[in-house]
Design an enzyme around this catalytic site. Sequence first.
Site, PDB file in Angstrom:
ATOM      1  N   GLU A   8      50.033   3.192   0.279  1.00 22.34           N
ATOM      2  CA  GLU A   8      48.796   2.777   0.958  1.00 22.34           C
ATOM      3  C   GLU A   8      47.552   3.288   0.232  1.00 22.34           C
ATOM      4  O   GLU A   8      47.350   4.488   0.091  1.00 22.34           O
ATOM      5  CB  GLU A   8      48.803   3.335   2.394  1.00 22.34           C
ATOM      6  N   ASP A  60      45.682  -1.374   4.886  1.00 20.17           N
ATOM      7  CA  ASP A  60      45.101  -0.876   6.134  1.00 20.17           C
ATOM      8  C   ASP A  60      43.764  -1.593   6.342  1.00 20.17           C
ATOM      9  O   ASP A  60      42.910  -1.611   5.445  1.00 20.17           O
ATOM     10  CB  ASP A  60      44.917   0.653   6.025  1.00 20.17           C
ATOM     11  N   TRP A 106      50.735   7.768   1.930  1.00 21.21           N
ATOM     12  CA  TRP A 106      49.276   7.789   1.775  1.00 21.21           C
ATOM     13  C   TRP A 106      48.873   9.219   1.430  1.00 21.21           C
ATOM     14  O   TRP A 106      49.277  10.163   2.110  1.00 21.21           O
ATOM     15  CB  TRP A 106      48.561   7.347   3.054  1.00 21.21           C
ATOM     16  N   HIS A 136      40.445   0.059   5.207  1.00 26.65           N
ATOM     17  CA  HIS A 136      40.363   0.697   3.888  1.00 26.65           C
ATOM     18  C   HIS A 136      39.687  -0.148   2.823  1.00 26.65           C
ATOM     19  O   HIS A 136      39.974  -0.018   1.638  1.00 26.65           O
ATOM     20  CB  HIS A 136      41.763   1.112   3.430  1.00 26.65           C
ATOM     21  N   ASP A 152      39.105   3.915  12.651  1.00 29.31           N
ATOM     22  CA  ASP A 152      40.391   3.843  13.359  1.00 29.31           C
ATOM     23  C   ASP A 152      40.242   3.694  14.866  1.00 29.31           C
ATOM     24  O   ASP A 152      40.890   4.387  15.642  1.00 29.31           O
ATOM     25  CB  ASP A 152      41.270   5.057  13.010  1.00 29.31           C
ATOM     26  N   ASP A 154      47.575   1.536  13.241  1.00 30.81           N
ATOM     27  CA  ASP A 154      47.033   2.816  12.783  1.00 30.81           C
ATOM     28  C   ASP A 154      45.653   3.015  13.398  1.00 30.81           C
ATOM     29  O   ASP A 154      44.650   2.564  12.853  1.00 30.81           O
ATOM     30  CB  ASP A 154      46.958   2.841  11.249  1.00 30.81           C
ATOM     31  N   HIS A 184      48.623  -1.844   8.119  1.00 31.45           N
ATOM     32  CA  HIS A 184      48.133  -0.888   9.102  1.00 31.45           C
ATOM     33  C   HIS A 184      47.038  -1.600   9.862  1.00 31.45           C
ATOM     34  O   HIS A 184      45.906  -1.728   9.383  1.00 31.45           O
ATOM     35  CB  HIS A 184      47.602   0.381   8.427  1.00 31.45           C
ATOM     36  N   LYS A 226      43.192   3.276  -0.427  1.00 30.13           N
ATOM     37  CA  LYS A 226      42.036   3.519   0.440  1.00 30.13           C
ATOM     38  C   LYS A 226      40.753   3.463  -0.386  1.00 30.13           C
ATOM     39  O   LYS A 226      40.774   3.664  -1.599  1.00 30.13           O
ATOM     40  CB  LYS A 226      42.218   4.891   1.084  1.00 30.13           C
ATOM     41  N   ASP A 271      35.751   3.678   8.253  1.00 26.81           N
ATOM     42  CA  ASP A 271      37.188   3.681   8.543  1.00 26.81           C
ATOM     43  C   ASP A 271      37.445   4.518   9.797  1.00 26.81           C
ATOM     44  O   ASP A 271      38.060   5.566   9.755  1.00 26.81           O
ATOM     45  CB  ASP A 271      37.916   4.274   7.318  1.00 26.81           C
TER      46      ASP A 271
HETATM   47  C1  RNT Z   1      44.394   7.324   6.406  1.00 28.30           C
HETATM   48  C2  RNT Z   1      45.479   6.322   6.420  1.00 28.30           C
HETATM   49  C3  RNT Z   1      46.805   6.798   6.976  1.00 28.30           C
HETATM   50  C4  RNT Z   1      46.646   7.653   8.208  1.00 28.30           C
HETATM   51  C5  RNT Z   1      47.949   8.033   8.889  1.00 28.30           C
HETATM   52  C6  RNT Z   1      47.771   9.105   9.910  1.00 28.30           C
HETATM   53  O1  RNT Z   1      43.180   6.788   6.114  1.00 28.30           O
HETATM   54  O2  RNT Z   1      45.066   5.189   7.102  1.00 28.30           O
HETATM   55  O3  RNT Z   1      47.620   5.713   7.196  1.00 28.30           O
HETATM   56  O4  RNT Z   1      45.836   7.038   9.154  1.00 28.30           O
HETATM   57  O5  RNT Z   1      48.875   8.378   7.946  1.00 28.30           O
HETATM   58 ZN    ZN Z   2      46.559   3.650   7.462  1.00 26.92          ZN
END
Ligand code: RNT
Ligand code: ZN
Length: 422
Positions: free
Chosen positions: A230, A263, A189, A266, A300, A330, A290, A232, A298
């Site tokens: 990955e 993810d 990523w 994302h 997390d 994640d 993820h 986003k 986003d």
């Molecule tokens: C960032 C991505 C990525 C990170 C990690 C820490 O938006 O989701 O996967 O969260 O690599």
């Molecule tokens: Zn991620």
Amino acid sequence: MMPDDQKAIESSYEQAKALYAKWGVDTDQVLDQLARIRVSINCWQGDDVRGFEGSDELTGGIQVTGNYPGAARTPDELRQDLAKALSLIPGKHKVNIHAMYAETKGAKADRNELKPEHFQNWVEWAKTLGIGLDFNPTYFSHPLSDDGFTLSHQDPKIRQFWIEHGIACRHIGAYFGRELGVPCVTNTWVPDGYKDLPADRLAPRRRLMESLDQILAADVDTRHNIDAVEGKLFGIGSESYVVGSNDFYLAYAAKNNVTLCLDAGHFHPTESIADKISAALLFVDHLLLHVSRPVRWDSDHVVVFDDELQRIMEEIIRSGVSDRVFIALDFFDGSINRIAAWTIGTRNTLKALLKAMLEPTAVLKEYEAKGDLTSRLALMEELKSYPWAAVWDYYCLRQNVPVRDQWLAEVKRYEQEVLLKR
Ligand code: RNT
Ligand code: ZN
């Protein structure tokens, strides 16, 4: 656990087993199936994505908030905390680490000079626990990513540095897979993008494509290392344009036969990655998920047992693709006990998988094929209140981990004895 409690769990399980058996679901078999699934637990929840390079600034457009005491400060502390969380989670799993968690023992090794030996302690530790390791090159929190571009940078020297990093990381991934006997998924990523409207959206994407081509051209044993990419939608400071968008990587993964990473945070807020699984898997061999929880953005947050999580796991099980989808977590929340965060997020992920596995999918598909959509909806809804939780409790008992909320007392004890003394 008192013998009485144990008996109660066993007898509830027997009742649940009989109910599911009526629909042709064998709960014993389901528990064997669940035990074979490894969830990849993100190490970066344990130290707020800080890593061991001595940097205290997290860049790349991601952010951790909260200042709960006890964050791991050293490799040994992080591994100790992870081992504690793993002891509260049923099954054998994987730990997901980032290149910034290298241990160079004081020697100067920049990201493009990283070698397997810098991760030897992680491997030794993983061997003692019988777990696997996954890996991520770290394209953020570094001076050469400070202007927001890495693999798509217009300066060929900066691009070259990051290409070398990407190649170094694939070799490290293969080392993990070879040593541990569990293939390592190495996920790329990059944060590259613009805060404001670009005049040229095409050139950075072409450069990203060419850089990835060079990284993937390096000869790395694909039996041990599996490459993932990955995409986003936006990050902090890359609100208007992200070079590695989902469209970019979906096409890149399909064309180049690499694993696509989805993810949950994302995409646009009403978009679900659950619906993308069956579409993408017709064109790529494997997916990496993820599993995360976006709250308004986003963000997390720690994964909770919500509809979205259940839809994702249902899709994996209903499509029969659990061997083609790597499940990774994640999230990073610094506002609560970090070991509890891992335990809550991972246990929820496993609960959702179990609930999906207990579904008599064949029956639902038969109703659907016959056009009996009334029965399809009726059964789907009734199944929501079937005693899947009794099966979960029994699974925890059988796997020798705390049943229900009993793990919390263990985390509180660890907080007193270890975390608060840091
Ligand atoms: C960032 C991505 C990525 C990170 C990690 C820490 O938006 O989701 O996967 O969260 O690599
Ligand atoms: Zn991620």
